[in-house]
Design a protein around this motif. Structure first.
Motif, short mmCIF file in Angstrom:
data_model
loop_
_atom_site.label_atom_id
_atom_site.label_comp_id
_atom_site.label_asym_id
_atom_site.label_seq_id
_atom_site.Cartn_x
_atom_site.Cartn_y
_atom_site.Cartn_z
N THR A 51 0.71 53.99 0.80
CA THR A 51 0.36 53.55 -0.54
C THR A 51 1.62 52.93 -1.13
N ARG B 50 -7.08 54.93 5.48
CA ARG B 50 -7.22 56.12 4.63
C ARG B 50 -8.46 56.03 3.74
N GLY C 266 -9.56 53.12 2.25
CA GLY C 266 -9.53 51.99 1.34
C GLY C 266 -10.54 50.94 1.78
N ARG D 236 -6.82 50.79 4.57
CA ARG D 236 -8.16 50.95 5.14
C ARG D 236 -8.24 52.18 6.03
N ASN E 285 -8.96 47.12 -4.93
CA ASN E 285 -8.12 47.72 -3.91
C ASN E 285 -7.30 46.71 -3.11
N LEU F 240 -4.84 51.05 -1.27
CA LEU F 240 -5.11 52.25 -0.47
C LEU F 240 -5.49 51.73 0.92
N HIS G 214 -4.12 45.97 1.24
CA HIS G 214 -4.97 47.01 0.66
C HIS G 214 -4.07 48.04 -0.02
N GLU H 265 4.27 55.62 -1.84
CA GLU H 265 4.89 56.15 -0.63
C GLU H 265 5.88 55.17 -0.03
#
Length: 147
Positions: free
Chosen positions: A124, A100, A102, A98, A108, A96, A94, A127
């Motif tokens: 992410t 957070r 997502g 899950r 996604n 983003l 994912h 990050e």
């Protein structure tokens, strides 16, 4: 041969079916052989590669809704290749996470190898210092039929 492509009466692709289902369609006379394996028979029928329906089936829903999301479909869309490097994808990541918010959507999720999925973890791509090789998209029905 594990699946037979089924075409609508107008030659538009509909879906794939197992060979047993294809033979049943021929026996019920709801489809005709459009393309067959040369010199191979199953009973009285040539081994089909492609069937064409005898009657047209209305498929308006295919144009308003794309293919359903699933992990297998994401891997098929991405050609079983990792979205972060040139490696075989065995799982889905994912973009983003899950945790957070997502979701399981086409935009996604990407195919990922185990190592990249573990490295990215709950971050992410930015990050984690990772770059997506291609942006995830919603596939068309015809793209999903070809894979």
């Amino acid at each position: 041969m594990d699946a037979v492509l089924v075409l609508n009466a107008d030659l538009g692709p509909l879906h794939r079916v197992p060979i047993k289902h294809a033979i049943r369609m021929l026996m019920r006379q709801v489809a005709e052989i459009h393309e067959a394996e040369p010199d191979r028979l199953i009973g009285i029928f040539p081994v089909p590669r492609v069937l064409r329906l005898v009657r047209y089936v209305v498929t308006r829903w295919r144009y308003t809704h794309g293919p359903a999301w699933s992990k297998g479909a994401v891997l098929r869309r991405d050609g079983h290749r990792c979205g972060y490097r040139a490696a075989p994808a065995t799982t889905v990541d994912h973009v983003l996470p899950r945790s957070r918010g997502g979701r399981n959507t086409w935009q996604n999720t990407v195919g990922a190898c185990y190592a990249c999925n573990q490295r990215k973890a709950n971050l992410t791509p930015a990050e984690a210092g990772m770059r997506l090789l291609r942006q995830p998209t919603v596939p068309s029905w015809s793209n999903m039929m070809q894979r």
